[in-house]
Structures are given as structure tokens and as C-alpha cells.
Design a protein around this motif. Structure first.
Motif, PDB file in Angstrom:
ATOM      1  N   LEU A  48       0.827  -1.209   0.000  1.00  0.00           N
ATOM      2  CA  LEU A  48       0.000   0.000   0.000  1.00  0.00           C
ATOM      3  C   LEU A  48       0.866   1.265   0.000  1.00  0.00           C
ATOM      4  N   VAL A  49       1.974   1.235   0.726  1.00  0.00           N
ATOM      5  CA  VAL A  49       2.891   2.379   0.742  1.00  0.00           C
ATOM      6  C   VAL A  49       3.476   2.584  -0.653  1.00  0.00           C
ATOM      7  N   LEU A  50       3.878   1.511  -1.303  1.00  0.00           N
ATOM      8  CA  LEU A  50       4.429   1.616  -2.657  1.00  0.00           C
ATOM      9  C   LEU A  50       3.392   2.142  -3.649  1.00  0.00           C
ATOM     10  N   VAL A  51       2.162   1.671  -3.558  1.00  0.00           N
ATOM     11  CA  VAL A  51       1.097   2.158  -4.436  1.00  0.00           C
ATOM     12  C   VAL A  51       0.848   3.641  -4.170  1.00  0.00           C
ATOM     13  N   GLY A  52       0.826   4.017  -2.903  1.00  0.00           N
ATOM     14  CA  GLY A  52       0.639   5.432  -2.554  1.00  0.00           C
ATOM     15  C   GLY A  52       1.754   6.302  -3.093  1.00  0.00           C
ATOM     16  N   LEU A  53       3.001   5.842  -2.969  1.00  0.00           N
ATOM     17  CA  LEU A  53       4.132   6.596  -3.521  1.00  0.00           C
ATOM     18  C   LEU A  53       4.040   6.700  -5.041  1.00  0.00           C
ATOM     19  N   ALA A  54       3.652   5.595  -5.690  1.00  0.00           N
ATOM     20  CA  ALA A  54       3.542   5.611  -7.142  1.00  0.00           C
ATOM     21  C   ALA A  54       2.490   6.608  -7.589  1.00  0.00           C
ATOM     22  N   VAL A  55       1.350   6.646  -6.904  1.00  0.00           N
ATOM     23  CA  VAL A  55       0.290   7.595  -7.256  1.00  0.00           C
ATOM     24  C   VAL A  55       0.766   9.014  -6.970  1.00  0.00           C
ATOM     25  N   LYS A  56       1.415   9.222  -5.851  1.00  0.00           N
ATOM     26  CA  LYS A  56       1.895  10.553  -5.451  1.00  0.00           C
ATOM     27  C   LYS A  56       2.943  11.077  -6.429  1.00  0.00           C
ATOM     28  N   LEU A  57       3.812  10.199  -6.927  1.00  0.00           N
ATOM     29  CA  LEU A  57       4.875  10.607  -7.845  1.00  0.00           C
ATOM     30  C   LEU A  57       4.408  10.653  -9.299  1.00  0.00           C
ATOM     31  N   GLY A  58       3.164  10.304  -9.545  1.00  0.00           N
ATOM     32  CA  GLY A  58       2.615  10.384 -10.896  1.00  0.00           C
ATOM     33  C   GLY A  58       2.951   9.201 -11.777  1.00  0.00           C
ATOM     34  N   PHE A  59       3.120   8.046 -11.216  1.00  0.00           N
ATOM     35  CA  PHE A  59       3.454   6.859 -12.011  1.00  0.00           C
ATOM     36  C   PHE A  59       2.393   6.543 -13.061  1.00  0.00           C
ATOM     37  N   PRO A  60       1.091   6.707 -12.791  1.00  0.00           N
ATOM     38  CA  PRO A  60       0.110   6.421 -13.851  1.00  0.00           C
ATOM     39  C   PRO A  60       0.325   7.287 -15.082  1.00  0.00           C
ATOM     40  N   GLY A  61       0.862   8.505 -14.915  1.00  0.00           N
ATOM     41  CA  GLY A  61       1.150   9.366 -16.059  1.00  0.00           C
ATOM     42  C   GLY A  61       2.302   8.847 -16.902  1.00  0.00           C
ATOM     43  N   TRP A  62       3.216   8.121 -16.278  1.00  0.00           N
ATOM     44  CA  TRP A  62       4.361   7.577 -16.999  1.00  0.00           C
ATOM     45  C   TRP A  62       3.942   6.474 -17.959  1.00  0.00           C
ATOM     46  N   LEU A  63       2.808   5.870 -17.690  1.00  0.00           N
ATOM     47  CA  LEU A  63       2.347   4.738 -18.522  1.00  0.00           C
ATOM     48  C   LEU A  63       1.744   5.217 -19.845  1.00  0.00           C
ATOM     49  N   ARG A  64       1.401   6.485 -19.960  1.00  0.00           N
ATOM     50  CA  ARG A  64       0.758   7.002 -21.177  1.00  0.00           C
ATOM     51  C   ARG A  64       1.739   7.275 -22.257  1.00  0.00           C
TER      52      ARG A  64
END
Length: 101
Positions: A85-101
Motif C-alpha cells: 500500500l505504501v508503494l502504491v501510494g508513492l507511485a500515485v503521489k509521484l505520478g506513475f500512472p502518467g508515466w504509462l501514457r
């Protein structure tokens, strides 16, 4: 047999004025008799009782080991879930979903 011995010792103590050695013998016989009665009430007076108790101790030890392992596994699972959950939270906070586009 022990009850008869205890009765004899008490009679002996009464007739002699209860010397220390006699009183110690009475106490020892009374203790032995009490222990035998307690074991009989628990159903442990037979020859197989020692083996039964040994098996029960082994079973109890195995139960404790299993319980300890289950708690350890549960805490490890919970720790991994928190880390995920911490890793998912960090990924969302750092904008990881944007990197996938």
C-alpha cells in the motif's frame, strides 16, 4: 496399603508422644497417599499414564509451534500488505500512472 501404614504411624505417634521422626514419617506417608488419590481422581494411576502424559506434552508443544507459526505468517502477510500500500501510494503521489501514457 498406604492408608494402613498411615493409620499405624498415627497410632504409634499417639502412643509414644509423637517424636519428630514419627511425625516426619506421617507427613511423608500422608503426602504419598494424597498424591496417589489425586492421580486416581485424574485417571492417571495406571501404568500407561506416563506415556499418555508424554504424548499430551508433545501434542501441546506441536500446538504451540503451529500457533506461533500462524501468528508469524499473519504478521508477515500484514507487513507485506502495508508495504504494498505504501508503494502504491508513492507511485500515485509521484505520478506513475502518467508515466504509462
Amino acid at each position: 496399603m498406604s492408608e494402613e501404614m498411615l493409620a499405624q504411624l498415627i497410632g504409634h505417634a499417639e502412643s509414644e508422644g509423637a517424636e519428630l521422626v514419627t511425625l516426619r514419617a506421617i507427613a511423608e506417608e500422608a503426602g504419598t497417599l494424597g498424591a496417589q488419590r489425586a492421580l486416581a481422581r485424574l485417571g492417571l494411576e495406571d501404568a500407561g499414564a506416563a506415556k499418555d502424559m508424554s504424548e499430551l506434552r508433545e501434542l501441546l508443544g506441536a500446538w504451540r509451534d503451529a500457533k506461533r507459526s500462524a501468528f508469524k505468517a499473519a504478521f508477515q502477510w500484514a507487513g507485506r500488505m502495508v508495504a504494498a500500500l505504501v508503494l502504491v501510494g508513492l507511485a500515485v503521489k509521484l505520478g506513475f500512472p502518467g508515466w504509462l501514457r
